[in-house]
Motif scaffolding. Sequence first.
Motif, PDB file in Angstrom:
ATOM      1  N   UNK A  73       1.017  -1.177  -0.269  1.00  0.00           N
ATOM      2  CA  UNK A  73      -0.122   0.151  -0.132  1.00  0.00           C
ATOM      3  C   UNK A  73       0.712   1.085   0.016  1.00  0.00           C
ATOM      4  N   UNK A  74       1.908   1.161   0.664  1.00  0.00           N
ATOM      5  CA  UNK A  74       2.915   2.432   0.883  1.00  0.00           C
ATOM      6  C   UNK A  74       3.583   2.621  -0.521  1.00  0.00           C
ATOM      7  N   UNK A  75       3.969   1.423  -1.184  1.00  0.00           N
ATOM      8  CA  UNK A  75       4.554   1.595  -2.575  1.00  0.00           C
ATOM      9  C   UNK A  75       3.586   2.238  -3.521  1.00  0.00           C
ATOM     10  N   UNK A  76       2.372   1.710  -3.547  1.00  0.00           N
ATOM     11  CA  UNK A  76       1.297   2.267  -4.523  1.00  0.00           C
ATOM     12  C   UNK A  76       0.975   3.823  -4.040  1.00  0.00           C
ATOM     13  N   UNK A  77       1.065   4.067  -2.889  1.00  0.00           N
ATOM     14  CA  UNK A  77       0.781   5.361  -2.570  1.00  0.00           C
ATOM     15  C   UNK A  77       1.962   6.335  -3.181  1.00  0.00           C
ATOM     16  N   UNK A  78       3.120   5.865  -2.741  1.00  0.00           N
ATOM     17  CA  UNK A  78       4.404   6.514  -3.197  1.00  0.00           C
ATOM     18  C   UNK A  78       4.320   6.638  -4.834  1.00  0.00           C
ATOM     19  N   UNK A  79       4.111   5.578  -5.474  1.00  0.00           N
ATOM     20  CA  UNK A  79       4.229   5.549  -7.007  1.00  0.00           C
ATOM     21  C   UNK A  79       2.648   6.708  -7.216  1.00  0.00           C
ATOM     22  N   UNK A  80       1.879   6.631  -6.829  1.00  0.00           N
ATOM     23  CA  UNK A  80       0.574   7.471  -7.017  1.00  0.00           C
ATOM     24  C   UNK A  80       0.883   8.926  -6.696  1.00  0.00           C
ATOM     25  N   UNK A  81       1.935   9.290  -5.655  1.00  0.00           N
ATOM     26  CA  UNK A  81       2.055  10.790  -5.321  1.00  0.00           C
ATOM     27  C   UNK A  81       3.254  11.116  -6.539  1.00  0.00           C
ATOM     28  N   UNK A  82       4.266  10.257  -6.748  1.00  0.00           N
ATOM     29  CA  UNK A  82       5.192  10.461  -7.903  1.00  0.00           C
ATOM     30  C   UNK A  82       4.427  10.600  -9.224  1.00  0.00           C
ATOM     31  N   UNK A  83       3.596   9.918  -9.668  1.00  0.00           N
ATOM     32  CA  UNK A  83       2.812  10.218 -10.574  1.00  0.00           C
ATOM     33  C   UNK A  83       2.041  11.520 -10.847  1.00  0.00           C
ATOM     34  N   UNK A  84       1.539  11.807  -9.651  1.00  0.00           N
ATOM     35  CA  UNK A  84       0.752  13.136  -9.582  1.00  0.00           C
ATOM     36  C   UNK A  84       1.659  14.262  -9.482  1.00  0.00           C
ATOM     37  N   UNK A  85       2.938  14.174  -8.841  1.00  0.00           N
ATOM     38  CA  UNK A  85       3.894  15.384  -9.048  1.00  0.00           C
ATOM     39  C   UNK A  85       4.612  15.371 -10.270  1.00  0.00           C
ATOM     40  N   UNK A  86       4.828  14.207 -11.094  1.00  0.00           N
ATOM     41  CA  UNK A  86       5.276  14.316 -12.305  1.00  0.00           C
ATOM     42  C   UNK A  86       4.256  15.058 -13.397  1.00  0.00           C
TER      43      UNK A  86
END
Length: 163
Positions: A73-86
């Motif tokens: 879940x943490x990995x998915x959240x971090x990937x989502x945040x990274x995608x949003x930031x990108x």
Amino acid sequence: MLTNPSFGLLFWQLTIFVILLIILRAFAWKPILASLREREESIEGALRQADQAKLEMQALKAGNEKLIAEARQERDRMLKEASEMSNQLIETAKQKATDEGARMIMQAREAIQNEKMAALAEVKNTAAQLSIDIAERILRRELSDSGAQKQLVTDYLQEVKLN
């Protein structure tokens, strides 16, 4: 004789057997039972420990699965945040590029307008200078003769009176 035993033989055999039982009971039976009891208790203890270890392993396995799920879940959240930031950075860069392009176009238009005004002013100045030069040459040529000067003054006066 062995097929038909006598009473004496049976008595002595029975007596020896009872004595043997008493000796075995006194010296061997209790230690054997005690060692069997100890063995039984150690087996039961080992089984309890095995059951307890099994329960602990199940608890550890459940805890590990929970940690793995949380890590996912943490990995998915971090990937989502990274995608949003990108995406946000891309949008910001696009907006900056659009704004910069619009600003450069506006500056170019202003520069063109300024150049156009400068060119028009230069054309006007050149035309005025040419007109003055032409008028000066014409006046010199016509004013070199005094009769022509009088005629020019008369013409100007008639034009002024007409207006």
